[in-house]
Design a protein around this motif. Sequence first.
Motif, PDB file in Angstrom:
ATOM      1  N   THR A  55       0.837  -0.948  -0.298  1.00 39.99           N
ATOM      2  CA  THR A  55      -0.076   0.086   0.427  1.00 39.99           C
ATOM      3  C   THR A  55       0.973   1.644   0.051  1.00 39.99           C
ATOM      4  O   THR A  55       0.442   1.844  -0.409  1.00 39.99           O
ATOM      5  CB  THR A  55      -1.083  -0.259   1.063  1.00 39.99           C
ATOM      6  N   ALA A  58       2.361   1.859  -3.399  1.00 39.28           N
ATOM      7  CA  ALA A  58       1.558   1.690  -4.955  1.00 39.28           C
ATOM      8  C   ALA A  58       1.223   3.160  -4.439  1.00 39.28           C
ATOM      9  O   ALA A  58       1.165   4.399  -5.538  1.00 39.28           O
ATOM     10  CB  ALA A  58       0.716   1.173  -4.198  1.00 39.28           C
ATOM     11  N   ALA A  59       0.921   4.136  -2.979  1.00 37.50           N
ATOM     12  CA  ALA A  59       0.580   5.690  -2.629  1.00 37.50           C
ATOM     13  C   ALA A  59       1.974   6.399  -3.313  1.00 37.50           C
ATOM     14  O   ALA A  59       1.502   7.333  -4.312  1.00 37.50           O
ATOM     15  CB  ALA A  59       0.321   5.562  -1.716  1.00 37.50           C
ATOM     16  N   GLU A  61       3.823   5.996  -5.751  1.00 37.31           N
ATOM     17  CA  GLU A  61       3.910   5.886  -7.142  1.00 37.31           C
ATOM     18  C   GLU A  61       2.613   6.641  -7.513  1.00 37.31           C
ATOM     19  O   GLU A  61       2.890   6.778  -8.887  1.00 37.31           O
ATOM     20  CB  GLU A  61       4.055   4.150  -7.446  1.00 37.31           C
ATOM     21  N   ARG A  62       1.579   6.389  -7.354  1.00 37.96           N
ATOM     22  CA  ARG A  62       0.595   7.139  -6.981  1.00 37.96           C
ATOM     23  C   ARG A  62       0.513   8.810  -6.587  1.00 37.96           C
ATOM     24  O   ARG A  62      -0.794   9.508  -6.538  1.00 37.96           O
ATOM     25  CB  ARG A  62      -0.783   6.605  -7.122  1.00 37.96           C
ATOM     26  N   LYS A  63       1.231   9.567  -6.277  1.00 38.31           N
ATOM     27  CA  LYS A  63       1.377  10.489  -5.831  1.00 38.31           C
ATOM     28  C   LYS A  63       0.650  12.000  -5.749  1.00 38.31           C
ATOM     29  O   LYS A  63      -0.299  12.610  -5.707  1.00 38.31           O
ATOM     30  CB  LYS A  63       2.879  10.394  -4.626  1.00 38.31           C
ATOM     31  N   ASP A  64       0.858  11.717  -6.999  1.00 34.35           N
ATOM     32  CA  ASP A  64       0.530  12.862  -7.846  1.00 34.35           C
ATOM     33  C   ASP A  64      -1.186  12.755  -8.295  1.00 34.35           C
ATOM     34  O   ASP A  64      -1.309  13.564  -8.869  1.00 34.35           O
ATOM     35  CB  ASP A  64       0.870  12.669  -9.466  1.00 34.35           C
ATOM     36  N   LYS A  65      -1.584  11.617  -8.083  1.00 38.38           N
ATOM     37  CA  LYS A  65      -3.048  11.744  -7.571  1.00 38.38           C
ATOM     38  C   LYS A  65      -4.167  11.913  -7.048  1.00 38.38           C
ATOM     39  O   LYS A  65      -5.043  11.953  -6.962  1.00 38.38           O
ATOM     40  CB  LYS A  65      -3.298  10.422  -8.394  1.00 38.38           C
ATOM     41  N   PHE A  66      -3.023  12.364  -5.517  1.00 31.74           N
ATOM     42  CA  PHE A  66      -3.819  12.482  -4.524  1.00 31.74           C
ATOM     43  C   PHE A  66      -3.662  14.274  -4.511  1.00 31.74           C
ATOM     44  O   PHE A  66      -3.509  14.638  -4.630  1.00 31.74           O
ATOM     45  CB  PHE A  66      -2.649  12.533  -3.329  1.00 31.74           C
ATOM     46  N   TRP A  75      -7.458   8.141   2.338  1.00 30.85           N
ATOM     47  CA  TRP A  75      -6.484   7.551   0.718  1.00 30.85           C
ATOM     48  C   TRP A  75      -6.053   6.376   0.709  1.00 30.85           C
ATOM     49  O   TRP A  75      -6.060   5.257   0.047  1.00 30.85           O
ATOM     50  CB  TRP A  75      -5.722   8.583   0.439  1.00 30.85           C
ATOM     51  N   ILE A  79      -6.711   2.245  -1.015  1.00 25.00           N
ATOM     52  CA  ILE A  79      -5.775   2.123  -1.652  1.00 25.00           C
ATOM     53  C   ILE A  79      -5.572   0.608  -0.965  1.00 25.00           C
ATOM     54  O   ILE A  79      -5.551  -0.377  -1.642  1.00 25.00           O
ATOM     55  CB  ILE A  79      -3.782   2.289  -1.794  1.00 25.00           C
TER      56      ILE A  79
END
Length: 203
Positions: A55, A58-59, A61-66, A75, A79
């Motif tokens: 988790t 993944a967070a 890697e997806r930091k730009d989507k926060f 959040w 995930i």
Amino acid sequence: MLNSLMQTDESTIKNMGNKAFDPHNWVDQYADYLYNYASLRTNDQEMARDLVQETFLAALERKDKFEARSTEKTWLTSILKNKIVDVYRSRSSGFLKQMELVDGEDTDFFDHDDGHWNDQHRPAKLGIEQSDALENKEFQRILQACMKKLPSLWMSVFTMKHIDEESTEIICRELKVSASNFWVIIHRTKVNLRSCLQKNWIN
């Protein structure tokens, strides 16, 4: 190991443009909560630890989507929840092919509209009717042991229904279970848990 996953460089964090988003604090602030969340739903401590690590990765890697529309905790939990559902799908894969549904079997135990026990089949009291029953550590231990004996698909369906309180529609869609199979699984799970609890729980 979890701390090593959080070693992002300062420039990466500054470029996120959101001061509330701070991966450096994730382990201290959320690791225990996420671990308990995963452990309760998978009944597997080692897997829970792995899922928390996945988790956090993944967070990152997806930091730009926060977008700060929710808290970091919410959040991250979202995930983790998706990863747990993936585990459910993996565990239950192929199980439905082995499941033989017998018309009428177990179906008279419960009301099909709400899944509650029919009066004539209502289980005997287990001595857990007090308001703090589910906080009882011994009962929790026995319940977890009983759930661990369930087939993987049964445990997944039961957990999503009665711990996460997901709708029947969502459970069927996520686990690729038909509505009729869903109800049979719920019925058989309740029967098995009732039997196990009555055998192992002492008033």
